[in-house]
Design an enzyme around this catalytic site. Structure first.
Site, PDB file in Angstrom:
ATOM      1  N   LYS A  65       0.933   0.505  -5.255  1.00 45.99           N
ATOM      2  CA  LYS A  65      -0.018  -0.543  -4.697  1.00 45.99           C
ATOM      3  C   LYS A  65       0.273  -1.235  -3.540  1.00 45.99           C
ATOM      4  O   LYS A  65      -0.355  -1.588  -2.538  1.00 45.99           O
ATOM      5  CB  LYS A  65      -0.393  -1.367  -5.856  1.00 45.99           C
ATOM      6  CG  LYS A  65      -1.356  -0.883  -6.920  1.00 45.99           C
ATOM      7  CD  LYS A  65      -2.874  -0.485  -6.331  1.00 45.99           C
ATOM      8  CE  LYS A  65      -3.649  -0.196  -7.463  1.00 45.99           C
ATOM      9  NZ  LYS A  65      -5.023  -0.177  -6.991  1.00 45.99           N
ATOM     10  N   SER A 323       2.437   7.524 -10.797  1.00 44.86           N
ATOM     11  CA  SER A 323       1.844   6.382  -9.896  1.00 44.86           C
ATOM     12  C   SER A 323       2.415   4.907 -10.018  1.00 44.86           C
ATOM     13  O   SER A 323       2.276   4.360  -9.320  1.00 44.86           O
ATOM     14  CB  SER A 323       0.079   6.274  -9.801  1.00 44.86           C
ATOM     15  OG  SER A 323      -0.126   6.173 -11.259  1.00 44.86           O
TER      16      SER A 323
END
Length: 422
Positions: A65, A323
């Site tokens: 992110k 991720s």
């Protein structure tokens, strides 16, 4: 095997191009780390292919992110930076925005729902952001963050629906190609779609430049899968009642910008069950020594579930993107137990016994002879289903798999007991 493709770059008219991602990579130089690519022999044996894990769980702030957040915020004007930024998140986006704001010297206000995991709350505050607890879920926190932006003039940083965010997330695709130039298949999780969209532009357009083809597969939790119906309808289809252990991809509606890219460039979007996600998380801990959050494990779950074979993809060099790794310890505890149970390595049996001396010792002997490991016993003489003189016992035990669990149950039945499993 390398496949040749038309030299015209795919997605030429899309809102994000590979040049945008290359520019974003320059902005991120010195801000993020090029996360490692770990070879997974165990997954390779399952698939009959070379499999690597892109360990973005080891990125700064624990997930991808920060890539998109920093690129978005670095391009704000001085006047916008002076007004500060605001975001809403229960985890990864909050930490990414907070870290980016700290690097850029921008004041960040992050709205998080009450009851957010304490480690995520503490990490966001440690990066210097002001955290406001509001609402019982992310949607309520998001509405309040948007109200705050309108009233204060702070710039709202969307987690996925902005071209700068998509370009920043797409830098992971360039890293994959640098680290594994012969990759032919990439698989990763998808929530709102920012990561998959950005990676799709980078991978597909750069592969086309090189005269190659790369298969790109998105994975959603089956209880939070907004993309399959949206792609089928060629329109954004919101979901109700999204609920999954993979909270990082628990998004009920695709972003407009990512959706347009994904429908153009991504080959397939598949779904995986909660059991599959839990088993993948345990697999990564046991076999690769990697702590990954459920949302980060869905690509591996899809590989373990044979999704590539179902799609008819004959892959030789696969990269699964992990991720993120921001998992609350209490959730990890529950997921591990759930995953062990799904893999038939955690067995819970309920037995109705006569309340007389020696019964529990008999049960313990039978279980011990099967080499199962008892880790918990709940003993009750009170309950609506119990008669006078009866006892209910619930036994939790570790087993070695489905065959071993069957052996335990059959051994109990052979001695006249009637074990009931969940």
């Amino acid at each position: 095997m390398t496949q040749t493709v038309d030299q015209q770059l795919p997605g030429r008219e899309l809102s994000v191009q590979i040049e945008d991602i290359e520019a974003a990579r320059g902005l991120l130089d010195g801000v993020i780390v090029d996360t490692p690519m770990e070879h997974s022999r165990a997954l390779g044996r399952m698939l009959g292919a070379t499999v690597h894990l892109k360990a973005e769980n080891l990125q700064r702030a624990g997930s991808f992110k920060v890539r998109g957040a920093y690129v978005r915020m670095s391009r704000l004007s001085d006047e916008e930076k002076a007004r500060g930024v605001v975001a809403a998140s229960a985890g990864n986006h909050a930490q990414g925005v907070a870290l980016a704001a700290k690097k850029l010297g921008v004041q960040a206000t992050i709205y998080m729902p009450r009851g957010v995991a304490l480690p995520k709350l503490a990490a966001t505050r440690d990066h210097g952001a002001e955290v406001v607890l509001h609402g019982s879920n992310v949607d309520e926190a998001l509405a309040e963050a948007q109200r705050f932006a309108e009233e204060s003039g702070a710039v709202f940083i969307h987690p996925f629906n902005h071209t700068d965010v998509v370009a920043g997330q797409g830098t992971i695709g360039l890293e994959i190609l640098d680290q594994e130039p012969e990759v032919d298949t990439v698989i990763m999780g998808i929530g709102g779609g920012g990561l998959l969209a950005g990676a799709a532009v980078a991978l597909k357009q750069e592969a086309a430049r090189r005269g190659r083809k790369i298969n790109l597969i998105g994975v959603q939790a089956e209880n939070a899968a907004a993309y399959p119906p949206s792609l089928a309808a060629d329109a954004l289809v919101p979901l109700q009642g999204v609920r999954t252990i993979a909270d990082g991809i628990a998004v009920g509606r695709p972003g407009e910008i990512p959706f347009e890219i994904i429908k153009e460039l991504v080959d397939e979007v598949v779904t995986v069950s909660e059991d599959a996600i839990a088993k993948a998380l345990i697999f990564l801990m046991e076999r690769s020594k990697l702590v990954v959050e459920p949302a980060g494990a869905v690509g591996v779950a899809a590989l373990m579930e044979g999704k590539l074979e179902e799609l008819g993809i004959e892959a030789e060099n696969v990269v699964a993107v992990l991720s993120g790794g921001n998992i609350d310890p209490m959730l990890m505890l529950r997921v591990i137990q759930h995953g062990l149970s799904a893999a038939d390595r955690f067995l819970t049996v309920k037995l109705m016994l006569k309340d007389r001396p020696g019964e529990l010792a008999m049960i313990s002997r039978i279980i011990a002879e099967t080499d199962a490991n008892v880790i918990g016993v709940d003993h009750s003489r009170i309950g609506g289903e119990l008669s006078m003189g009866d006892v209910s016992i619930v036994i939790n035990m570790e087993t070695k798999g489905s065959e071993h669990s069957a052996l335990v149950l059959n051994s109990l039945r052979a001695e006249g007991y009637e074990p009931v499993t969940n």
